[in-house]
Design a protein around this motif. Structure first.
Motif, PDB file in Angstrom:
ATOM      1  N   ASN A 210       0.844  -1.168   0.000  1.00  0.00           N
ATOM      2  CA  ASN A 210       0.000   0.000   0.000  1.00  0.00           C
ATOM      3  C   ASN A 210       0.888   1.229   0.000  1.00  0.00           C
ATOM      4  O   ASN A 210       1.900   1.263   0.697  1.00  0.00           O
ATOM      5  N   PHE A 212       0.538   4.235   1.238  1.00  0.00           N
ATOM      6  CA  PHE A 212       0.400   5.368   2.149  1.00  0.00           C
ATOM      7  C   PHE A 212       1.641   5.762   2.940  1.00  0.00           C
ATOM      8  O   PHE A 212       1.801   6.910   3.268  1.00  0.00           O
ATOM      9  N   TYR A 214       6.049   5.221   3.658  1.00  0.00           N
ATOM     10  CA  TYR A 214       7.369   4.685   3.318  1.00  0.00           C
ATOM     11  C   TYR A 214       7.609   3.388   4.081  1.00  0.00           C
ATOM     12  O   TYR A 214       8.241   2.458   3.589  1.00  0.00           O
ATOM     13  N   GLY A 447       0.990   9.657   2.078  1.00  0.00           N
ATOM     14  CA  GLY A 447      -0.411   9.269   2.033  1.00  0.00           C
ATOM     15  C   GLY A 447      -1.389  10.368   2.369  1.00  0.00           C
ATOM     16  O   GLY A 447      -2.531  10.354   1.905  1.00  0.00           O
ATOM     17  N   CYS A 453      -7.142   6.684   1.434  1.00  0.00           N
ATOM     18  CA  CYS A 453      -6.290   6.297   2.563  1.00  0.00           C
ATOM     19  C   CYS A 453      -5.352   5.253   1.983  1.00  0.00           C
ATOM     20  O   CYS A 453      -4.280   5.564   1.502  1.00  0.00           O
TER      21      CYS A 453
ATOM     22  N   ALA B 251     -11.811   4.814   1.589  1.00  0.00           N
ATOM     23  CA  ALA B 251     -12.025   6.261   1.656  1.00  0.00           C
ATOM     24  C   ALA B 251     -12.953   6.708   0.531  1.00  0.00           C
ATOM     25  O   ALA B 251     -13.850   7.531   0.742  1.00  0.00           O
ATOM     26  N   TYR B 290     -10.548   8.740   9.269  1.00  0.00           N
ATOM     27  CA  TYR B 290     -10.431  10.128   8.814  1.00  0.00           C
ATOM     28  C   TYR B 290     -10.992  10.348   7.420  1.00  0.00           C
ATOM     29  O   TYR B 290     -11.083  11.477   6.958  1.00  0.00           O
ATOM     30  N   LEU B 409      -4.930  -6.147  -2.265  1.00  0.00           N
ATOM     31  CA  LEU B 409      -5.281  -4.742  -2.498  1.00  0.00           C
ATOM     32  C   LEU B 409      -5.490  -4.500  -3.979  1.00  0.00           C
ATOM     33  O   LEU B 409      -4.758  -5.045  -4.780  1.00  0.00           O
TER      34      LEU B 409
END
Lengths: 592, 592
Positions: A210, A212, A214, A447, A453, B251, B290, B409
Motif C-alpha cells: 500500500n 500510504f 514509506y 499518504g 487512505c 475512503a 479520517y 489490495l
C-alpha cells in the motif's frame, strides 16, 4: 523433502462441487446442508453419489495421488544454491483445495504447482493475444453468461471448489473476455499488452502493499517520487519542481485539480464548506471529458456552474469564447476560478490552444488545468510535443500513462506546479498512520496528500517499463502510433464510401469517419440519410463483435450522427491491421 | 519453428546501460549523446569500451546466443494439442531488450522465457514470504535507497536497459520491500498473501481491461454484479436488492456514501451546487476513520460541519450524544443529514451500536452509513456477525474485502440499499462510452454509476477466492483471527509489564496495549511516566524494523500516549507468531 506422503492427511474427502441453482444457493448461505461441520449430512453423501464414488474409493484415490506427488518431488524441485527452482509436474488438482496451499503446513509444493499451472494458462493467453488468427473476443450476451456456459458458473457458493475447478474458471474467464492486447483491438484509448508492464503488475500484486507510508512501501514510494519528478521535468517545470500523486484514473486526477484549485483560492472551504466561497464557476470545452462535469457535481460546485466553451470544427476551444464567458460570469457577480484545457479530447483527439488559454487565465487570475489524460503521452515525442505548447504554464496537469503510453491499467498522474497544495488540501493528519516520531524521514509518508487512505501501487509497472524502454522507447511507440493513424487517414480520406467527420490530418491518433454503405451513397443530404447513417456504425460494430475479428468505437457528437472513432495506442498494431479494419467495415457494411 | 537463428538480426548492438549521475541524466532527456539514431556517437563506443568488448566480438556473442536459443527451442516448447507448454531454459537476457519481446516479430520465445524467469523470481518470493526464517523487511532509510544500493538504481534513463537489468531490478524491488504476507507482519489492517487472490491478480493484469462497459469486460461486470448481490444478501437486505460498486478503497467508498446521501435529500445540489442546500451537518465518532472528514472537505460540506460524537471507553459511539447533537444542530437551524456508524474502528476495533443509531436516524430522517471497511468481514462469521446487528437498517455500507478477508489490495465495495441513487448521483451519460444503441442489454454498462471513468478490475480476485474458499472458508479465516487475538489478549492482560488501553476482550482483532520496560514500572502516574512511556513504542518499533523480525503498529489516541495496536488479519499467523511478537517487544524493550 517439502512434502511427505502423509503431509496432507488432515484434508478430508472433498466436498461436492456446488452446482445448485442460483436461488437455492442464495437462500442457503449458512444452510445446514452444505456446512463442513455437518460431517454426517446427507448432502455430502449426495456429492459422492453424484460422482459414483464411495468414501473408501475416494480415499484410496487421494492416497495414491499423494504418493505420486511425493515421488514427483525430486523431479519438480532442484535446490540450486539455496534458490529452489520449480518445474511443473502433472498434478491432480481435483483433490486439492485453497486450504492446501500456503500458509498450510507442507503446502509449498502444491502452491508452486498451482502457480505454475496458472502461469501456463496466462502465458498461453499472452501468446495467443498476439496471434492474429485468434479472435479478439468470443461474444456472448449477458443472459447467456449468467445462465452459465458449460462448466462455467458465475454463482458463488458456500462450499469451496477444487483447485481444478478454479483453474477451469481462470481459463473460462479469459475465454469469454476481450483480448485488449490483440493487434486488432482498437476500441478504447487504452489498448495493448506490454510484457514488461505485465511483469510489473505481476510483481506488484505479489508484493501486495500500500502506498500510504514509506514504512511499508519504501521502494515504491521512492519510485513514485522520482517518476513524478521526471514527468514534471518533461512538462517543463523548472528542475521538475512541484508536486503530484498517482490516482486511480483520469477522472480522479481531474477531480484533484478542481479540489486543489479551490483550496488555493478559497482554503476556508476545507473547513467551512462551499458556503464560505462566492459563487464559483469553472470552464471546459464542449468536447472535454465528462469527468470535469462529474467533479463539478461531486465537489459541490454544481454542473450548472461548469460553463461549456465553444470549439472550432476540429474540436479545439475558441479562446475568445472563453474570455467572453469569463467576462459575462464576472458581470453576473460570479467568480471564474478554474479552466480546463484538454490536450487530446476523447473523440476528436483535439488539443486546445494552451498558450492562448493561459494568457486568459493569467489575466483573470484563474487556475489552468491541462487534462492530458489522453494527449499527455505526446510530451514524450520530440515530433509531437509541440501540440501541448504552453503546458508548462498550467497549474496542474493530468497525464495517464495507461493510455497513450501503453502502461497496464490503472496508471494516472496528477501533477501540480505549486508544492504544498496537495498536502494542504487533503491532509487530515491521522495519528495512527502518519506518526511524526518514526525513525525515518516522514516527509516520505505521502499518504496524507491523497483523498484516499490506502492507495494501490500503480507506479512499479510504469517505472519498470520506463527502465526497459527508456524515454526513447516511449517516443518511438508514440511516433509509430501517430504514423499509423496518418496512414489510416490518408487511406480513407478520398476513398469511396468514407466521409471524414472533420477536415485535415488528425492531431492525435483519433480518426473520426462515417462509412456509407453503397445503398446510402446516392441519397441527398437530409433527415432520411441522417437517420439511416446513424444506424450504420452500431450495426457494423455489432457484427464485428459477434464475429470477434476486430473492435472499434463509435458515437454521436453534438449534431453529428454515429460515426466511427478509430484510435491507435496499441503497440501491436501494424498497417496490415489498419487495412484489415477497413476490409471488415466494408465486408459488414456493404449490404446495409 | 518459433524463432530462426536470424530472427532477431534487426536488433543492433545493445546500447550502454545508462548509469550517468542523476543530474546529468535529467539534463540530458533528449541529449544527443544517448540517442539511438546517433549511431556513430562516441557515447556508444564508450559503452562498449566500458565492457572491454569490440563491436565484432559483441556481434559474435550475440550470434552465438541466437544459435543456442534456436537450438533450445525444441527443448523449451512442447506443442501438445495446439497448446504450447513452455519450459524455462537458460537464457542470456543481457542482449535482449523490451523491443525484442512480443509484439516483436519472432518475439514469442524470448517473451515466454522472460515471463518464466520473472515467475521464478516471484514464486521464490512467495515461498520465502511464508518461511519464518526470512526477515519481514530489510530496512533502509530513504537516502540510502535514493543514493542507490549496489546495482539498484532508481533513476530513469533515456536509453533502454537490458532485460537482464530489468530482472535484477525486479529482484531488488522485492528485496528492499516489505513482506506484507509474512506470518509476522502485523502492521496494517491488510496483511497476508492469499495464493488464490494472487492468482486472481495475475490474471486480472493479464486481461488488462476496464470495468466501465460490458462490451470490454463482460465476465468481470457480471462477476461484480453477482458478488455485490451476495454481499447485500449477507448484509441482510431482502433478496439482496439494492445497488453498489467496487471503488479504489474505503475512503472513496465512504465518499460515495456522503455523495449519495446528499443526492437523496438534495438532488438539486448536483446541478446547482451546495448553494442550493441549507447548511448540512454530518455526524461520526471521534474514533472513526479520517476518510469521513476527507469527504466532508472534498465534497464542499466543510470539516466544521462534520460533528464528532463522543464514545465510551471502548471507543463506541454513545447514542445519546448523537441525539443531543442532532437536536442542537437543528436548534441552530442546520440540517442533520448523515450519520456514519463505524463497524470496527481503525485503532480500537470498536463496533458502534448500529440499532440504537438507526433508531435516531429514522426519528430525524437522516442517512445511516455503516463504515464496515474493517469490520464488515465479520458478517461472514456466524459467531461474530452479531457485532454488526442492525446493519440491515443502514442506507449504505462500506465493506473492504481487502482487509479482514485477506483479498489482495485493492478491493472495496460501497453497497447502497436504494436502487438508482448511484446512477442518478453520478450519471453524466457520456455518449462515446455508454451508447444506448448497442446490440446487448446496456443496463450492464455500469460505468456511469461511478465517479471514475476507467475503473480497475478489482472483482476477479475476490470472486475467485470466494469460489475457492466458499463462504465457509472466509468464516473459518475470520474466526481463527479473532481466536488468535483473544489468545493475545489473554496472554498479556495480566502479564507483568503490560497495560491494556481499554478493559475487556476486544470486539475485533485489535488488541491495544502499552508495554512498560522495567525502568518505568515503579514510576508513579504523572507527566514523567507519560512522557517516557510515549517514547517506548516508537523505539521498539524502530528496533523491530531495523532487525526486520516483525512489524506492528502504534499510535497515540486522544489523551493516551503511544501504545501498540496489534491487529490480526494474516491467515499465516499462528499462536507461535503471537508469542514471538511478545518476545520481541520484551527483547527490544527490556532495557529502555
Amino acid at each position: 523433502t517439502l512434502m511427505s506422503p502423509s503431509a496432507t492427511s488432515h484434508r478430508g474427502p472433498s466436498p461436492p462441487i456446488n452446482r445448485t441453482p442460483r436461488k437455492a444457493a442464495a437462500a442457503n448461505m449458512y444452510g445446514k446442508c452444505n456446512h463442513p461441520a455437518d460431517s454426517s449430512s446427507s448432502c455430502k453423501r449426495l456429492g459422492f453419489l453424484q460422482k459414483n464414488n464411495s468414501l473408501e474409493e475416494r480415499s484410496r484415490i487421494v492416497t495414491s495421488f499423494k504418493e505420486r506427488a511425493a515421488k514427483n518431488l525430486q523431479l519438480s524441485c532442484d535446490n540450486v544454491g539455496g534458490e529452489a527452482r520449480f518445474r511443473r509436474t502433472e498434478t491432480d488438482f481435483s483433490n486439492l483445495f485453497a486450504r492446501d496451499l500456503l500458509p498450510a503446513k507442507n503446502g509449498e509444493e502444491q502452491t508452486m504447482q498451482f502457480l505454475l499451472e496458472v502461469v501456463e494458462i496466462l502465458t498461453n493467453y499472452v501468446r495467443k493475444t498476439f496471434d492474429r488468427s485468434t479472435k479478439v473476443l468470443d461474444f456472448h450476451h449477458p443472459h447467456q453468461l449468467l445462465e452459465g456456459m458449460e462448466g462455467f458458473n458465475l454463482e458463488l457458493s458456500d462450499q469451496p471448489e477444487s483447485l481444478e475447478q478454479i483453474l477451469v474458471d481462470c481459463r473460462d474467464t479469459l475465454k469469454y473476455g476481450v483480448r485488449t492486447g490483440h493487434p486488432r483491438f482498437f476500441n478504447q484509448l487504452s489498448t495493448g499488452l506490454d510484457i514488461v508492464g505485465l511483469v510489473g503488475e505481476w510483481l506488484t500484486s505479489t508484493a501486495n502493499t500500500n502506498m500510504f507510508t514509506y514504512e511499508i512501501a519504501p521502494v515504491f514510494v521512492l519510485m513514485e517520487q522520482l517518476t513524478l519528478k521526471k514527468m514534471r521535468e518533461i512538462v517543463g517545470w523548472p528542475e521538475g519542481e512541484g508536486d503530484g500523486i498517482f490516482s486511480p484514473g483520469g477522472a480522479i486526477s481531474n477531480m484533484y485539480s478542481v479540489m486543489i484549485a479551490r483550496y488555493k483560492y478559497f482554503p476556508e472551504v476545507k473547513t467551512k464548506g462551499m458556503a464560505a466561497a462566492p459563487r464559483l464557476v469553472l470552464f471546459t470545452s464542449e468536447h472535454s471529458h465528462y469527468s470535469i462535469k462529474k467533479a463539478s457535481a461531486a465537489l459541490g460546485f454544481g454542473t450548472e456552474n461548469l460553463i461549456l466553451l465553444k470549439t472550432d470544427e476540429r474540436g479545439r476551444v475558441i479562446p475568445a469564447d472563453l474570455e467572453a464567458k469569463v467576462i459575462e460570469a464576472k458581470q453576473k457577480g460570479y467568480v471564474p476560478m478554474f479552466v480546463n484545457a484538454t490536450a487530446g479530447t476523447t473523440v476528436y483527439g483535439a488539443f486546445d490552444p494552451i498558450n492562448e488559454i493561459a494568457d486568459i487565465c493569467e489575466k483573470y487570475n484563474m487556475w489552468l488545468h491541462v487534462d492530458g489524460a489522453w494527449g499527455g503521452g505526446l510530451l514524450m515525442s520530440r515530433k509531437h510535443r509541440h501540440k501541448l505548447n504552453g503546458v508548462e504554464r498550467a497549474n496542474s496537469v493530468t497525464w495517464n500513462p495507461h493510455k497513450m503510453m501503453g502502461v497496464p491499467l490503472q496508471c494516472s498522474a496528477i501533477l501540480v506546479r505549486e508544492r504544498g497544495l496537495l498536502q494542504g488540501c487533503n491532509s487530515m493528519c491521522a495519528g495512527y498512520l502518519f506518526q511524526q516520531d518514526k525513525q525515518y524521514d516522514v516527509a516520505y509518508d505521502t499518504g496524507d496528500k491523497a483523498i484516499q487512505c490506502g492507495r494501490h501501487v500503480d507506479i512499479f509497472k510504469f517505472w519498470l517499463m520506463w527502465k526497459a524502454k527508456g524515454t526513447v522507447g516511449f517516443e518511438q511507440h508514440i511516433d509509430k502510433c501517430l504514423d499509423l493513424s496518418a496512414y489510416l487517414y490518408n487511406k480513407i480520406k478520398n476513398r469511396e464510401g468514407y466521409e471524414m467527420v472533420f477536415n485535415g490530418e488528425p492531431q492525435h491518433t483519433n480518426v473520426c469517419f462515417w462509412y456509407l454503405p453503397p445503398s446510402l451513397r446516392g441519397l441527398p443530404d437530409g433527415e432520411e440519410r441522417r437517420e439511416r447513417l446513424h444506424k450504420v456504425a452500431p450495426k457494423i460494430k455489432a457484427m464485428m463483435m459477434e464475429s470477434g475479428t476486430t473492435m472499434v468505437g463509435y458515437q454521436p457528437q453534438g449534431e453529428k450522427v454515429n460515426f466511427f472513432r478509430m484510435v491507435i495506442s496499441n503497440p501491436a498494431a501494424t498497417r496490415s491491421d489498419i487495412d484489415f479494419l477497413i476490409e471488415e467495415i466494408e465486408r459488414f457494411g456493404n449490404d446495409l
